[in-house]
Scaffold this motif. Sequence first.
Motif, PDB file in Angstrom:
ATOM      1  N   ALA A 174       0.515  -1.089   0.044  1.00  0.00           N
ATOM      2  CA  ALA A 174       0.402   0.016  -0.090  1.00  0.00           C
ATOM      3  C   ALA A 174       0.702   1.403   0.037  1.00  0.00           C
ATOM      4  CB  ALA A 174      -1.479   0.026   1.213  1.00  0.00           C
ATOM      5  N   LEU A 175       2.071   0.808   0.042  1.00  0.00           N
ATOM      6  CA  LEU A 175       2.943   2.260   0.293  1.00  0.00           C
ATOM      7  C   LEU A 175       3.330   2.504  -1.217  1.00  0.00           C
ATOM      8  CD1 LEU A 175       4.678   3.983   2.667  1.00  0.00           C
ATOM      9  CD2 LEU A 175       6.779   3.054   1.158  1.00  0.00           C
ATOM     10  N   PRO A 176       3.231   4.136  -1.675  1.00  0.00           N
ATOM     11  CA  PRO A 176       3.376   4.532  -2.753  1.00  0.00           C
ATOM     12  C   PRO A 176       4.534   4.590  -3.398  1.00  0.00           C
ATOM     13  CG  PRO A 176       2.495   6.224  -1.846  1.00  0.00           C
ATOM     14  CD  PRO A 176       2.548   5.011  -0.958  1.00  0.00           C
ATOM     15  N   ASP A 178      10.258   6.772  -5.044  1.00  0.00           N
ATOM     16  CA  ASP A 178      10.769   6.977  -6.325  1.00  0.00           C
ATOM     17  C   ASP A 178      11.851   8.692  -6.719  1.00  0.00           C
ATOM     18  OD1 ASP A 178      10.554   4.281  -7.914  1.00  0.00           O
ATOM     19  OD2 ASP A 178       8.567   5.764  -8.631  1.00  0.00           O
ATOM     20  N   SER A 179      10.858   9.433  -5.287  1.00  0.00           N
ATOM     21  CA  SER A 179      11.403  10.392  -5.168  1.00  0.00           C
ATOM     22  C   SER A 179      12.909  10.519  -4.197  1.00  0.00           C
ATOM     23  CB  SER A 179      10.168  11.064  -4.961  1.00  0.00           C
ATOM     24  OG  SER A 179       9.019  11.527  -5.544  1.00  0.00           O
ATOM     25  N   GLY A 180      12.296   9.293  -3.539  1.00  0.00           N
ATOM     26  CA  GLY A 180      13.839   9.443  -2.998  1.00  0.00           C
ATOM     27  C   GLY A 180      14.899   8.952  -3.106  1.00  0.00           C
ATOM     28  N   ARG A 181      14.455   8.219  -4.545  1.00  0.00           N
ATOM     29  CA  ARG A 181      15.847   7.673  -5.452  1.00  0.00           C
ATOM     30  C   ARG A 181      16.389   8.453  -6.012  1.00  0.00           C
ATOM     31  NH1 ARG A 181      12.302   2.691  -5.699  1.00  0.00           N
ATOM     32  NH2 ARG A 181      13.107   0.948  -4.937  1.00  0.00           N
ATOM     33  N   MET A 182      15.780   9.503  -6.167  1.00  0.00           N
ATOM     34  CA  MET A 182      15.770  11.016  -7.229  1.00  0.00           C
ATOM     35  C   MET A 182      16.483  12.006  -6.222  1.00  0.00           C
ATOM     36  SD  MET A 182      12.522  11.628  -9.576  1.00  0.00           S
ATOM     37  CE  MET A 182      13.119  13.101 -10.633  1.00  0.00           C
ATOM     38  N   LEU A 242      16.671   4.489   2.595  1.00  0.00           N
ATOM     39  CA  LEU A 242      15.492   4.469   1.946  1.00  0.00           C
ATOM     40  C   LEU A 242      14.301   4.056   2.808  1.00  0.00           C
ATOM     41  CD1 LEU A 242      13.322   5.808  -0.269  1.00  0.00           C
ATOM     42  CD2 LEU A 242      14.329   4.160  -1.857  1.00  0.00           C
ATOM     43  N   PHE A 243      15.027   2.238   2.329  1.00  0.00           N
ATOM     44  CA  PHE A 243      14.307   1.642   3.383  1.00  0.00           C
ATOM     45  C   PHE A 243      13.956   1.705   4.956  1.00  0.00           C
ATOM     46  CE2 PHE A 243      13.932  -2.343   6.331  1.00  0.00           C
ATOM     47  CZ  PHE A 243      12.865  -2.531   5.831  1.00  0.00           C
ATOM     48  N   CYS A 244      14.885   2.691   5.822  1.00  0.00           N
ATOM     49  CA  CYS A 244      14.966   3.096   6.868  1.00  0.00           C
ATOM     50  C   CYS A 244      15.185   4.311   7.145  1.00  0.00           C
ATOM     51  CB  CYS A 244      16.421   3.117   7.479  1.00  0.00           C
ATOM     52  SG  CYS A 244      17.132   1.351   7.676  1.00  0.00           S
TER      53      CYS A 244
END
Length: 293
Positions: A180-182, A187-191, A199-201
Amino acid sequence: MTTSARGTAKAASTAPRPSRHRTAGRSILLTSGLAIVLAAVLVPFYWLVVASTHSTDDIFGSPPALLPGGHLGQNLRSLRDTASFDEVVLNSLLIAVLYTLAAGAVCTFAGYAFAKYRFKGGNALFGVLMLGLVIPTQVTLVPLFKMMAELEWLNTYQAVIMPNLALPFGIFLMRQSMGALPDELLDSGRMDGCGEFRLFCRVVLPPMKPALAALGIFLFLYQWNDFIWPLVVLRDNASFTIPVALASLQGVDETDYGAILTGTAVAAIPMAVVFLALQRHFVSGLLAGAVKE
């Protein structure tokens, strides 16, 4: 207003409404039913606490004891003398906590991988993993025991903890919750240059607190109440967990039921503490991912 609209409004205004007495009757009926269910749930726990304060003769006496007695201290001393109960409680706590932390990490990482990464054979692998939900535990006892014997892990904590780290239900729960997580959030975090572990934490775990709480409760109770596997791999009385130690108190000719029920009551305390501490997250964690916006 058209004729059809006027007719609909008139029909709605003249529709019969439930009377106040009927609503009150339904409320009373519902409350009475819930009270009966609550009593059916709480009465066995009350009798367990009362029976733990009596001797075996009083427990099976007629009429049965319904009020607390004065035999609790002797039951506790019997537990400490015959089952080394202090060490047993510490064993169970240590094993349950270590298992909850380790299995929680495995289930969380696996659930995230199945939910947010696309790789060849991922769906098939997840389907095979879910087959573990329908395989009886007894089927795996012999091969797992031989594996523990070859690794020389018998009568050790790792023999109890390691075989069930990748619990299928835990992985399924976390996969559904993380699904359910968008994807746009990731993708915003990776950018922004965020690495996968960071990103996971920083992005994935904070919204997953309710699901993690539900997973923690399930894993702790699963390990705390487990009986068959610890009975198979643990040999020394000092390394027993609480269910195994209580089962060892059942003798052929005589059984101290007062001590057994006292140990059962003591074993219920950590479960109640864990559930009460995390109960506000429990229901929301189980429902996470069940409804899509």
